[in-house]
Design a protein around this motif. Sequence first.
Motif, PDB file in Angstrom:
ATOM      1  N   GLU A 291      44.817  34.274  34.009  1.00 48.78           N
ATOM      2  CA  GLU A 291      43.606  34.068  35.206  1.00 48.78           C
ATOM      3  C   GLU A 291      42.871  35.141  36.105  1.00 48.78           C
ATOM      4  OE1 GLU A 291      47.135  32.904  37.800  1.00 48.78           O
ATOM      5  OE2 GLU A 291      48.445  31.500  36.536  1.00 48.78           O
ATOM      6  N   MET A 292      42.782  34.369  37.407  1.00 50.81           N
ATOM      7  CA  MET A 292      42.062  36.160  37.770  1.00 50.81           C
ATOM      8  C   MET A 292      41.017  35.972  36.695  1.00 50.81           C
ATOM      9  SD  MET A 292      44.649  38.277  39.699  1.00 50.81           S
ATOM     10  CE  MET A 292      43.179  38.631  40.648  1.00 50.81           C
ATOM     11  N   GLY A 293      39.894  35.243  36.355  1.00 49.76           N
ATOM     12  CA  GLY A 293      38.595  35.033  35.577  1.00 49.76           C
ATOM     13  C   GLY A 293      37.615  36.643  35.896  1.00 49.76           C
ATOM     14  N   ASP A 294      37.328  35.669  37.204  1.00 51.78           N
ATOM     15  CA  ASP A 294      36.193  36.667  38.146  1.00 51.78           C
ATOM     16  C   ASP A 294      36.342  37.870  38.402  1.00 51.78           C
ATOM     17  OD1 ASP A 294      35.007  34.479  37.974  1.00 51.78           O
ATOM     18  OD2 ASP A 294      35.616  33.917  39.836  1.00 51.78           O
ATOM     19  N   GLN A 295      37.520  38.403  38.737  1.00 54.73           N
ATOM     20  CA  GLN A 295      37.301  39.758  39.084  1.00 54.73           C
ATOM     21  C   GLN A 295      37.814  40.343  38.382  1.00 54.73           C
ATOM     22  OE1 GLN A 295      39.325  36.661  40.147  1.00 54.73           O
ATOM     23  NE2 GLN A 295      40.016  37.214  43.243  1.00 54.73           N
ATOM     24  N   ILE A 296      38.576  40.339  36.769  1.00 50.27           N
ATOM     25  CA  ILE A 296      38.419  40.803  35.224  1.00 50.27           C
ATOM     26  C   ILE A 296      37.425  40.940  34.441  1.00 50.27           C
ATOM     27  CG2 ILE A 296      38.825  40.628  32.887  1.00 50.27           C
ATOM     28  CD1 ILE A 296      41.683  39.267  34.421  1.00 50.27           C
ATOM     29  N   ALA A 297      35.770  40.020  35.388  1.00 51.29           N
ATOM     30  CA  ALA A 297      34.755  40.403  34.920  1.00 51.29           C
ATOM     31  C   ALA A 297      34.156  40.804  35.794  1.00 51.29           C
ATOM     32  CB  ALA A 297      34.080  38.558  34.307  1.00 51.29           C
ATOM     33  N   ALA A 298      34.200  40.815  36.210  1.00 55.86           N
ATOM     34  CA  ALA A 298      34.027  42.741  37.828  1.00 55.86           C
ATOM     35  C   ALA A 298      34.183  43.435  37.358  1.00 55.86           C
ATOM     36  CB  ALA A 298      33.937  42.156  39.021  1.00 55.86           C
ATOM     37  N   ALA A 299      36.326  43.962  37.375  1.00 58.65           N
ATOM     38  CA  ALA A 299      36.038  45.181  36.264  1.00 58.65           C
ATOM     39  C   ALA A 299      35.879  45.431  35.338  1.00 58.65           C
ATOM     40  CB  ALA A 299      37.543  44.470  36.664  1.00 58.65           C
TER      41      ALA A 299
END
Length: 328
Positions: A291-299
């Motif tokens: 989950e949380m693909g957008d946050q992981i991509a940003a990190a």
Amino acid sequence: MNGVLGMAGGVGNAAAFLLHPFLRDMFAMLGGAPNMSAKKVQPTANSLAKVARTNPVFDLRDQREKTALANLLVKAAANLKTPQAFFSYDDLKKSWEAHRAAYWAAHPQQHTPDPSVDWDQHEADTLDVCLIAMRQRQMLFQGHRWLCEECHHKNWRDLGNIEPELTCEVCRTISQAPVNIRWLFRPNEFLIESLRDHSVLSLIWVLTRLSNQTSNSFMYEGPTKFGLTHETRSPDFEADLLVLADGKAYVCEVKSSWSVTRASDIQKLVDIAKKLRPDVALLAVMEETQEMGDQIAAAKAELEAVGIEFQLIIWRQQDEGDDVYLPG
């Protein structure tokens, strides 16, 4: 974490005893689960949703507001079932038999086993071996529980302290020990608290996962607090795990599930990595979904810009090491 590792006898033993699905489920039923199931969480969430219609916002800076919210949470969670205090030996035998049957149903044997060996009994006997090993390590305590006929107090006596005459802890009434004792096993409360409140199982899983993919060298440090100046009285930040594997440094943020993972946790990992400058910033979530693909991509993008690799690992079925033999 160090207390549990010392109790079990190292990372390998801790993983063997705590990650095997039969034993993991057993400790979860004894109260050692870091996450509640959705079935338990949803009724409480529904109760809070009803309150939100009239009181949608609580100011946690105000003591009265905090107390009011705490009362609502306690009432909403009042129907949660209390974890089991112990298991009987007979119940464990039945559960282990059912687990083995389910395993073989899901993994049919490809070859005919040697008929001269009673493989079923051999598998069944590993339960005793495992219980003895955990008893020796004081992960479990074996004993006898009886109800005093005089004051109705529920007494517990450990295996090593059982005598022909048993004295009630409260009223001191003496009763005779039964000939055929129904053995019970209760968990070490320190172990249950570590599993439930400190995500120790997740930390052990990550250490096992990283060590298994290491070829030459592996070192680690458990949860570590950092102060940026000599005058620091409270920690400026904390890392769940620090690992040095095959010459590569990892700083790890470890979560037991996505339900307890927040965007701020991922950003915290990014900020810590920028300060400590490891080779890898690792987010580990002990759940099969992602989950949380957008946050992981940003990190990942933010760390790659400063030369730090971002890795995500999630739970895999092979991580649990399920089979028909228990460790001992």
